[in-house]
Design a protein around this motif. Structure first.
Motif, PDB file in Angstrom:
ATOM      1  N   ILE A   1       0.829  -1.206   0.000  1.00  0.00           N
ATOM      2  CA  ILE A   1       0.000   0.000   0.000  1.00  0.00           C
ATOM      3  C   ILE A   1       0.868   1.262   0.000  1.00  0.00           C
ATOM      4  CG2 ILE A   1      -0.211  -0.012   2.532  1.00  0.00           C
ATOM      5  CD1 ILE A   1      -3.046   1.123   2.079  1.00  0.00           C
ATOM      6  N   THR A   2       0.488   2.222  -0.804  1.00  0.00           N
ATOM      7  CA  THR A   2       1.179   3.507  -0.858  1.00  0.00           C
ATOM      8  C   THR A   2       1.021   4.203   0.482  1.00  0.00           C
ATOM      9  OG1 THR A   2       0.429   3.587  -3.134  1.00  0.00           O
ATOM     10  CG2 THR A   2       1.408   5.594  -2.243  1.00  0.00           C
ATOM     11  N   THR A   3       2.138   4.594   1.096  1.00  0.00           N
ATOM     12  CA  THR A   3       2.073   5.085   2.471  1.00  0.00           C
ATOM     13  C   THR A   3       2.844   6.382   2.638  1.00  0.00           C
ATOM     14  OG1 THR A   3       1.912   2.830   3.279  1.00  0.00           O
ATOM     15  CG2 THR A   3       2.579   4.497   4.873  1.00  0.00           C
ATOM     16  N   VAL A   4       2.225   7.341   3.341  1.00  0.00           N
ATOM     17  CA  VAL A   4       2.925   8.572   3.699  1.00  0.00           C
ATOM     18  C   VAL A   4       2.998   8.624   5.217  1.00  0.00           C
ATOM     19  CG1 VAL A   4       2.964  11.071   3.577  1.00  0.00           C
ATOM     20  CG2 VAL A   4       2.057   9.748   1.670  1.00  0.00           C
ATOM     21  N   PHE A   5       4.217   8.791   5.722  1.00  0.00           N
ATOM     22  CA  PHE A   5       4.487   8.679   7.155  1.00  0.00           C
ATOM     23  C   PHE A   5       5.095   9.995   7.609  1.00  0.00           C
ATOM     24  CE2 PHE A   5       7.727   7.376  10.362  1.00  0.00           C
ATOM     25  CZ  PHE A   5       6.927   6.745  11.285  1.00  0.00           C
ATOM     26  N   VAL A   6       4.463  10.631   8.580  1.00  0.00           N
ATOM     27  CA  VAL A   6       4.981  11.903   9.072  1.00  0.00           C
ATOM     28  C   VAL A   6       5.691  11.674  10.394  1.00  0.00           C
ATOM     29  CG1 VAL A   6       4.225  14.016  10.214  1.00  0.00           C
ATOM     30  CG2 VAL A   6       3.425  13.493   7.922  1.00  0.00           C
ATOM     31  N   THR A   7       6.907  12.188  10.531  1.00  0.00           N
ATOM     32  CA  THR A   7       7.648  11.998  11.773  1.00  0.00           C
ATOM     33  C   THR A   7       8.660  13.121  11.971  1.00  0.00           C
ATOM     34  OG1 THR A   7       9.048  10.496  13.029  1.00  0.00           O
ATOM     35  CG2 THR A   7       9.367  10.528  10.665  1.00  0.00           C
ATOM     36  N   HIS A   8       9.066  13.319  13.244  1.00  0.00           N
ATOM     37  CA  HIS A   8      10.145  14.254  13.498  1.00  0.00           C
ATOM     38  C   HIS A   8      11.391  13.501  13.948  1.00  0.00           C
ATOM     39  CE1 HIS A   8       8.140  13.726  17.438  1.00  0.00           C
ATOM     40  NE2 HIS A   8       9.395  13.658  17.848  1.00  0.00           N
ATOM     41  N   ASP A   9      11.307  12.157  13.895  1.00  0.00           N
ATOM     42  CA  ASP A   9      12.392  11.313  14.407  1.00  0.00           C
ATOM     43  C   ASP A   9      13.171  10.764  13.219  1.00  0.00           C
ATOM     44  OD1 ASP A   9      12.573   8.822  16.985  1.00  0.00           O
ATOM     45  OD2 ASP A   9      13.851   9.037  15.253  1.00  0.00           O
ATOM     46  N   GLN A  10      14.428  11.209  13.060  1.00  0.00           N
ATOM     47  CA  GLN A  10      15.168  10.837  11.847  1.00  0.00           C
ATOM     48  C   GLN A  10      15.480   9.354  11.805  1.00  0.00           C
ATOM     49  OE1 GLN A  10      18.596  10.261  12.594  1.00  0.00           O
ATOM     50  NE2 GLN A  10      18.884  11.428  14.486  1.00  0.00           N
ATOM     51  N   GLU A  11      15.704   8.757  12.972  1.00  0.00           N
ATOM     52  CA  GLU A  11      16.014   7.330  12.983  1.00  0.00           C
ATOM     53  C   GLU A  11      14.830   6.527  12.445  1.00  0.00           C
ATOM     54  OE1 GLU A  11      17.298   5.753  16.820  1.00  0.00           O
ATOM     55  OE2 GLU A  11      16.466   3.833  16.167  1.00  0.00           O
ATOM     56  N   GLU A  12      13.614   6.936  12.879  1.00  0.00           N
ATOM     57  CA  GLU A  12      12.403   6.283  12.387  1.00  0.00           C
ATOM     58  C   GLU A  12      12.316   6.380  10.880  1.00  0.00           C
ATOM     59  OE1 GLU A  12       9.477   7.117  15.884  1.00  0.00           O
ATOM     60  OE2 GLU A  12       8.553   7.791  14.022  1.00  0.00           O
ATOM     61  N   ALA A  13      12.498   7.594  10.372  1.00  0.00           N
ATOM     62  CA  ALA A  13      12.367   7.821   8.931  1.00  0.00           C
ATOM     63  C   ALA A  13      13.425   7.021   8.168  1.00  0.00           C
ATOM     64  CB  ALA A  13      12.499   9.309   8.624  1.00  0.00           C
ATOM     65  N   LEU A  14      14.657   7.046   8.650  1.00  0.00           N
ATOM     66  CA  LEU A  14      15.743   6.353   7.943  1.00  0.00           C
ATOM     67  C   LEU A  14      15.497   4.855   7.908  1.00  0.00           C
ATOM     68  CD1 LEU A  14      18.809   8.272   9.438  1.00  0.00           C
ATOM     69  CD2 LEU A  14      17.977   8.387   7.086  1.00  0.00           C
ATOM     70  N   SER A  15      14.896   4.309   8.985  1.00  0.00           N
ATOM     71  CA  SER A  15      14.833   2.862   9.086  1.00  0.00           C
ATOM     72  C   SER A  15      13.715   2.238   8.272  1.00  0.00           C
ATOM     73  CB  SER A  15      14.689   2.456  10.554  1.00  0.00           C
ATOM     74  OG  SER A  15      13.473   2.946  11.051  1.00  0.00           O
ATOM     75  N   ILE A  16      12.637   2.961   7.960  1.00  0.00           N
ATOM     76  CA  ILE A  16      11.536   2.247   7.305  1.00  0.00           C
ATOM     77  C   ILE A  16      11.140   2.816   5.941  1.00  0.00           C
ATOM     78  CG2 ILE A  16      10.503   1.338   9.413  1.00  0.00           C
ATOM     79  CD1 ILE A  16       8.487   3.504   9.360  1.00  0.00           C
ATOM     80  N   SER A  17      11.766   3.892   5.484  1.00  0.00           N
ATOM     81  CA  SER A  17      11.236   4.539   4.283  1.00  0.00           C
ATOM     82  C   SER A  17      11.891   4.033   2.998  1.00  0.00           C
ATOM     83  CB  SER A  17      11.479   6.044   4.366  1.00  0.00           C
ATOM     84  OG  SER A  17      11.178   6.511   5.634  1.00  0.00           O
ATOM     85  N   ASP A  18      11.122   4.121   1.900  1.00  0.00           N
ATOM     86  CA  ASP A  18      11.731   3.988   0.578  1.00  0.00           C
ATOM     87  C   ASP A  18      12.412   5.298   0.216  1.00  0.00           C
ATOM     88  OD1 ASP A  18      10.936   1.357   0.000  1.00  0.00           O
ATOM     89  OD2 ASP A  18       8.897   2.062  -0.393  1.00  0.00           O
ATOM     90  N   ARG A  19      11.676   6.380   0.443  1.00  0.00           N
ATOM     91  CA  ARG A  19      12.254   7.702   0.224  1.00  0.00           C
ATOM     92  C   ARG A  19      11.851   8.619   1.376  1.00  0.00           C
ATOM     93  NH1 ARG A  19      10.868  10.522  -5.068  1.00  0.00           N
ATOM     94  NH2 ARG A  19       8.927   9.347  -4.983  1.00  0.00           N
ATOM     95  N   ILE A  20      12.676   9.630   1.602  1.00  0.00           N
ATOM     96  CA  ILE A  20      12.408  10.576   2.678  1.00  0.00           C
ATOM     97  C   ILE A  20      12.314  11.979   2.083  1.00  0.00           C
ATOM     98  CG2 ILE A  20      13.369  11.659   4.766  1.00  0.00           C
ATOM     99  CD1 ILE A  20      14.729   9.023   5.395  1.00  0.00           C
ATOM    100  N   VAL A  21      11.350  12.763   2.578  1.00  0.00           N
ATOM    101  CA  VAL A  21      11.281  14.171   2.236  1.00  0.00           C
ATOM    102  C   VAL A  21      11.665  14.939   3.490  1.00  0.00           C
ATOM    103  CG1 VAL A  21       9.812  16.034   1.406  1.00  0.00           C
ATOM    104  CG2 VAL A  21       9.339  13.681   0.720  1.00  0.00           C
ATOM    105  N   VAL A  22      12.790  15.649   3.455  1.00  0.00           N
ATOM    106  CA  VAL A  22      13.154  16.446   4.618  1.00  0.00           C
ATOM    107  C   VAL A  22      12.530  17.818   4.433  1.00  0.00           C
ATOM    108  CG1 VAL A  22      14.982  17.335   6.070  1.00  0.00           C
ATOM    109  CG2 VAL A  22      15.308  15.201   4.846  1.00  0.00           C
TER     110      VAL A  22
END
Lengths: 353, 260, 296
Positions: A185-206
Motif C-alpha cells: 500500500i502507498t504510504t505517507v508517514f509523518v515523523t520528526h524522528d530521523q532514525e524512524e524515517a531512515l529505518s523504514i522509508s523507501d524515500r524521505i522528504v526532509v
C-alpha cells in the motif's frame, strides 16, 4: 504517471504561509516519510492529502483523479493518528469494522475482513476488548487495522509512534513496515524522528519551513545532505568551517591545516568561508588507519557509549567528533592528548546553505 | 446553516433567562400606578421584619461558614494526609445531602431532637438556632467539601506538613498558618456558595419555625404583589454577587499562580 | 496519650498510633452521624414502625391511596418533564457554543451565568416567574395587549403542572449546561476526523460515535436533574401555595400539621422520596463512572 502527486501545494493560515510550493510524486506501493521539526508543515501537507485542510493553492491527485472537491469521507484514504483516536465506545472488532459498516458492506464480508485484519496485527485474542483496556502499542495496532480494513488507496500515518515507549516504538515501526510491504500500500508517514524515517522509508522528504529541502533515499539523505538544515537535522554530522585557499585546486584550510577536496567548490573565491560535513564514523585514529586526508587536533572529551567510543577534538575553531567501534584492545584517547584522524577526502562534503 | 441553528439555540436559551429577570425587575418598579418607581424597594427595606429576618439569615450564614470551615478543612486535610483509604467513603457521604431532600433531613431533626428526646435542641431558641445552623452546614457540605478537597489536591500537603513539622510547628499552627492560607481561595469559593444557599433557604427555617429571610419572602409573596418582585431582584443580585466573587477570587488565584 | 518523643520501641507504640489517626476524622464522623445519617435513619425506621414502636408495613401500604399516589405521580411527571426538557434545551445551548462555531468569548460568560442561574432557585425564582408569566406578568400582558393572545384562555396557568415545569427549567437548563459542556469538550477532534476518513458522513459520526459517547453523561445528568426537581420544595410552595398537590408540598403540610392524620404515614411519605431520589442518583453515579472510564 505517479500514483499520488502533489503539485505546487500551498497553505496559508491567515498571514502565515505554512506550506510553500510543495511538489512531490509518489509511486504506487512506495513508503514515503515526511521528516522535519514541528511547525515545518509536514502534518499540514498530510492533512491536505486527507482532505481535512483545503489547500490555498496547487493540486492533489490520487491515481490520476483530482481530489479538489472531494470531502475526506469520499477519498478512500486510511489514516492513523498520533493519539490513536480509537472510538472509546466500541470494542476492537467494532472499531476495525467501522469503515466497512458505514460503507454498508454485508455483515459476512465485514466479519471476514475484521478477522483478517486482526490476524494481520496479531490481536485476534483481544477482539472484545475496549480501548481503555489496552496498552498504547496495542491501541495503535488496532488503529492501523481500522485504517486498512476498507482497503484504502493510500495510508497516511501522522506521527503514529510518538506517544509510545521507546521499545514499542521500534518493534511497531518494523511491524508497520512489514505490513506495508505485505499489502503493497502507498504510504505517507509523518515523523520528526530521523532514525524512524531512515529505518523504514523507501524515500524521505526532509521538510523545512514549508518547503522540501531534499527528497531522496535514506542513504542519500544521510550520506549526502543537500543543505545545512538537512545535515543538521539528519544524523550527527560534523559541520566544519573551512577557508577557501585555492578554488581551482579545491584547496581549503581547516584551522591551519590544508585539505584538498574531491568536490568542486563552485564559484567560491579564495578567502571565502565554506561549510564542510564529515560523518562521525568516517574516520579513525588507529595507527593502521587508512585514508588520503588527515586532521590533527587536541582531544576535548571522550565518552564511552557501549558499542562505540565518541571522541571530540578541536581543530582550529571547529569541534569534530568521531566514533570508533569498541573492542577489548582499544585504548580510548585521553583528554588533552593530540590525535590524528584519517579519512578519505571524498567523505568531506561541501554544504550549501 | 450550522451557525444559524447554533445562534438560534443560544438566543432561545438567553431569552429564557433574561425574560424572567426582566419580568421581575419590571414588576418590582410598578408599585406606583402609571410610572416606574422604587416604591416597592422602599417599602421592603423599611419593613422592620425585613431588617430582622435579613440580619438573622446573614448571621446564620456567617455562623454556618465558620462552622463549615472548622469542620471541613481539618477533616479534608487529615483524610488526605493520614487516611487516604477513607476518601471514597467521605466523598460519598458528602454527596448524600444532594440525594436526600432537605425536607426529609429536617423532618428527621424535628423527630430526633424534640423536647422529649435525649438531645432536646428544639426545646430552646438557642438550641433551635444551633440545629438550623447544623442543618445549613449539612446542606452546604457537598459544595464546601468538594471545593476544599480540590484546593488541597493542588498543593503538596505531605511535603508542606513535613517541612512545617521539621521547623517545630504543631498541628494547630500547621492548619492555621500553612494549610488554610494555601487553600484560602477554595475555602472562599465554598464560603460564598454557602452564603448564597443559606441566605434564601426556606424549607429548614420554615419547618424549624425560625424567623429567617426565606420564610419571610414566602410570607410576603402570599400577601403582597409588588414587594416580592423587589425581593427577587435583590436576591438575584445577592446570588450574582456571591458567585461573581467566587469568579473573582479564583481569577485572582490564577493570576497569583502565573505570577510566581 | 503517649507522646511521639517517648522512648518506647516502635512495636510497642504502633498499637497506639492507629486509633490516633482515626481520631482526626472523628469530629466529622460525629457531625455527619448526628445531623445527616441518624435523622435519615429515623425517617426510614419510622416508616416501618407503629406509634408504639413495633414493626409494620401498614405505613408503606398507606402510601397506596389515590391521593398520595397521585401526588407522587404528579411529582414524578413534573420532575421527568423538567429534567427531560432541561437536558434537551441545555444540550442544544451547550453544543451550539462548543460545536456550533459561535465566537469563543461567549463561552466564559455563559458558564458563569449558568453557575448563577442554577443556584437561583427557591422562593425568589417563583416570584420572578409570577412577575413574568403570572396573571399580570410581563409576557402575559404583552401577549394579550400587543398580539391578542390570552394565555389564560388557552388554558395556561403558572400555578399548574406546566407552570411549575417551566419555572423549574430556569435552574435545570443551566445545570445541564454546566455538566454537559465538559463532556462535549471531551469529544476529541480526532474521533470526528477518524470517522470521516473512514468514510462516515456527519450523521453517521453523530449516530455511531458522538452520541453513544455522550449518552452516559446525558442520561446521568437526566437522573440528577430529576432528583433535583423532585426534592425542590421552596419554589413549589412559593409559586403554588398548596394548590398543587405534589409530594414535597404534601410532606411540608404533614410536618406542619399532620394533615394525613397519621404521623407515621409522614415517615413513609419521606421514605418514598428518599427511595425515588436514591434510585435516580444511583443511576447518575453508575452512568457517570461508565463515561469517565471511557474518556480517561
Amino acid at each position: 504517471m505517479s500514483f499520488l502527486t502533489l503539485t505546487s501545494l500551498q497553505k496559508s493560515f491567515g498571514p502565515v504561509q505554512v506550506v510553500k510550493d510543495f511538489n512531490m510524486s509518489i509511486e504506487k506501493g512506495e513508503f514515503i516519510s515526511f521528516l522535519g521539526p514541528s511547525g515545518c508543515g509536514k502534518t499540514t501537507v498530510l492533512r491536505m492529502i486527507a482532505g481535512f485542510e483545503t489547500p490555498s493553492g496547487g493540486a492533489i491527485t490520487i491515481d490520476g483523479r483530482s481530489q479538489q472537491n472531494l470531502r475526506p469521507n469520499q477519498r478512500n484514504i486510511g489514516m492513523v493518528f498520533q493519539a490513536y483516536a480509537l472510538f472509546p465506545n466500541m470494542n476492537v472488532a467494532e472499531n476495525v469494522a467501522f469503515g466497512l459498516k458505514v460503507a454498508g458492506r454485508p455483515k459476512a464480508e465485514i466479519d471476514a475482513r475484521v478477522k483478517e485484519m486482526l490476524g494481520l496485527i496479531k490481536l485476534d485474542h483481544l477482539a472484545d476488548r475496549y480501548p481503555y483496556q489496552m496498552s498504547g502499542g496495542q491501541q495503535q495496532r488496532v488503529a492501523l487495522a481500522r485504517a486498512l480494513a476498507p482497503k484504502p488507496q493510500v495510508l497516511l500515518l501522522d506521527e503514529p509512534l510518538s506517544a509510545l515507549d521507546a521499545k514499542i516504538r521500534v518493534s511497531l515501526r518494523e511491524e508497520i513496515r512489514q505490513i506495508q510491504q505485505q499489502l503493497g500500500i502507498t504510504t505517507v508517514f509523518v515523523t520528526h524522528d530521523q532514525e524512524e524515517a531512515l529505518s523504514i522509508s523507501d524515500r524521505i522528504v526532509v521538510m523545512n519551513a514549508g518547503k522540501a529541502d531534499q527528497i531522496g533515499k535514506p542513504a542519500d539523505i544521510y550520506n549526502r545532505p543537500a543543505t545545512r538544515f538537512v545535515a543538521n537535522f539528519v544524523g550527527t554530522l560534523n559541520l566544519i568551517e573551512a577557508k577557501v585557499v585555492d578554488p581551482a585546486a579545491n584547496r581549503v584550510s581547516i584551522g591551519d591545516q590544508g585539505v584538498t577536496l574531491r568536490e568542486p567548490l563552485g564559484n567560491a573565491k579564495a578567502g571565502d568561508t565554506v561549510s564542510l560535513a564529515l560523518r562521525p564514523e568516517a574516520g579513525s585514529t588507529a595507527p593502521d588507519a587508512r585514508g588520503d586526508t588527515a586532521l590533527t587536533g587536541e582531544v576535548v572529551s571522550s565518552n564511552f557509549l557501549g558499542s562505540v567510543i565518541r571522541t571530540r577534538m578541536k581543530v582550529g575553531d571547529s569541534i569534530i567528533s568521531f566514533d570508533m567501534f569498541n573492542s577489548p584492545g582499544l585504548v580510548p584517547p585521553t583528554v588533552g592528548e593530540t590525535v590524528t584522524l584519517r579519512f578519505t577526502a571524498g567523505d568531506l562534503l561541501v554544504i550549501r546553505d | 446553516m450550522r451557525k444559524f441553528w447554533a445562534w438560534g439555540a443560544l438566543i432561545f436559551g438567553m431569552l429564557y433567562f433574561i425574560l424572567p429577570l426582566l419580568g421581575m425587575t419590571n414588576f418590582s418598579l410598578k408599585m406606583r400606578r402609571g410610572v416606574y418607581s422604587l416604591d416597592a424597594y422602599a417599602v421592603v427595606l423599611g419593613d422592620p421584619r425585613f431588617q430582622a429576618t435579613f440580619t438573622y439569615s446573614i448571621l446564620m450564614a456567617l455562623a454556618t461558614i465558620v462552622f463549615g470551615v472548622l469542620l471541613v478543612v481539618p477533616t479534608a486535610y487529615w483524610v488526605r494526609l493520614k487516611l487516604p483509604g477513607l476518601r471514597p467513603y467521605i466523598e460519598f457521604v458528602t454527596l448524600l445531602p444532594l440525594v436526600i431532600p432537605a425536607i426529609v433531613i429536617v423532618f428527621g431533626y424535628i423527630r430526633l431532637y424534640n423536647t422529649s428526646s435525649w438531645l432536646p435542641l428544639t426545646g430552646s431558641i438557642t438550641g433551635t438556632n444551633i440545629l438550623l445552623m447544623f442543618g445549613y452546614a449539612t446542606l452546604a457540605l457537598p459544595y464546601m467539601y468538594r471545593s476544599v478537597d480540590t484546593g488541597l489536591r493542588s498543593i503538596d500537603i505531605a511535603t508542606l506538613t513535613e517541612a512545617a513539622q521539621s521547623l517545630g510547628a504543631g498541628w494547630t499552627t500547621i492548619l492555621a498558618r500553612i494549610i488554610l492560607p494555601n487553600v484560602l481561595v477554595a475555602v472562599l469559593s465554598g464560603a460564598f456558595l454557602t452564603f448564597a444557599i443559606v441566605i434564601g433557604e426556606f424549607t429548614m427555617a420554615a419547618l424549624l419555625n425560625r424567623p429567617a429571610f426565606g420564610p419571610y419572602m414566602q410570607l410576603l409573596g402570599a400577601n403582597r404583589a409588588y414587594e416580592p418582585a423587589a425581593l427577587a431582584v435583590m436576591s438575584f443580585a445577592l446570588t450574582w454577587g456571591c458567585l461573581g466573587l467566587i469568579q473573582l477570587v479564583s481569577r485572582f488565584q490564577k493570576g497569583a499562580q502565573s505570577a510566581t | 496519650m503517649s507522646s511521639d518523643s517517648s522512648a518506647a520501641p516502635p512495636p510497642a507504640r504502633a498499637p497506639f498510633r492507629l486509633p490516633l489517626h482515626w481520631l482526626g476524622a472523628a469530629p466529622f464522623a460525629i457531625f455527619v452521624l448526628l445531623f445527616l445519617i441518624m435523622p435519615t435513619m429515623r425517617i426510614v425506621v419510622g416508616a416501618f414502625q407503629t406509634p408504639d414502636g413495633s414493626f409494620t408495613l401498614d405505613n408503606i401500604r398507606g402510601l397506596f391511596t389515590t391521593s398520595i399516589l397521585s401526588a407522587y405521580w404528579i411529582s414524578i411527571k413534573i420532575s421527568i418533564a423538567s429534567a427531560l426538557l432541561g437536558c434537551l434545551i441545555g444540550f442544544s445551548v451547550a453544543s451550539a457554543v462548543v460545536l456550533g462555531g459561535l465566537p469563543k468569548w461567549i463561552r466564559g460568560p455563559l458558564l458563569t451565568f449558568s453557575g448563577v442561574a442554577s443556584n437561583f432557585a427557591g422562593v425568589p425564582l417563583a416570584f420572578a416567574f409570577l412577575a413574568t408569566l403570572g396573571p399580570v406578568g410581563l409576557i402575559t400582558v404583552f401577549l394579550k395587549s400587543q398580539l391578542g393572545i390570552d394565555l389564560r384562555a388557552l388554558g395556561f396557568n403558572i400555578l399548574s403542572f406546566w407552570g411549575l415545569t417551566i419555572t423549574y427549567l430556569f435552574f435545570q437548563i443551566p445545570l445541564m449546561i454546566l455538566i454537559i459542556t465538559p463532556a462535549l469538550d471531551g469529544l476529541k477532534r480526532e474521533w470526528r476526523e477518524a470517522a470521516q476518513i473512514l468514510g462516515a458522513t456527519n450523521a453517521q459520526y453523530w449516530r455511531m460515535v458522538a452520541f453513544p459517547i455522550l449518552l452516559p453523561s446525558f442520561l446521568g445528568t437526566l437522573a440528577l436533574l430529576f432528583a433535583n426537581a423532585f426534592g425542590a420544595v421552596a419554589t413549589a410552595i412559593a409559586l403554588t401555595g398548596s394548590s398543587l398537590s405534589i409530594v414535597p408540598i404534601l410532606l411540608f403540610a404533614q410536618i406542619r400539621g399532620d394533615v394525613l392524620g397519621n404521623p407515621h404515614l409522614g415517615y413513609a411519605l419521606a421514605f418514598g422520596m428518599i427511595v425515588v431520589t436514591g434510585i435516580a442518583n444511583t443511576i447518575y453515579i453508575w452512568l457517570r463512572a461508565r463515561s469517565e472510564r471511557w474518556l480517561k
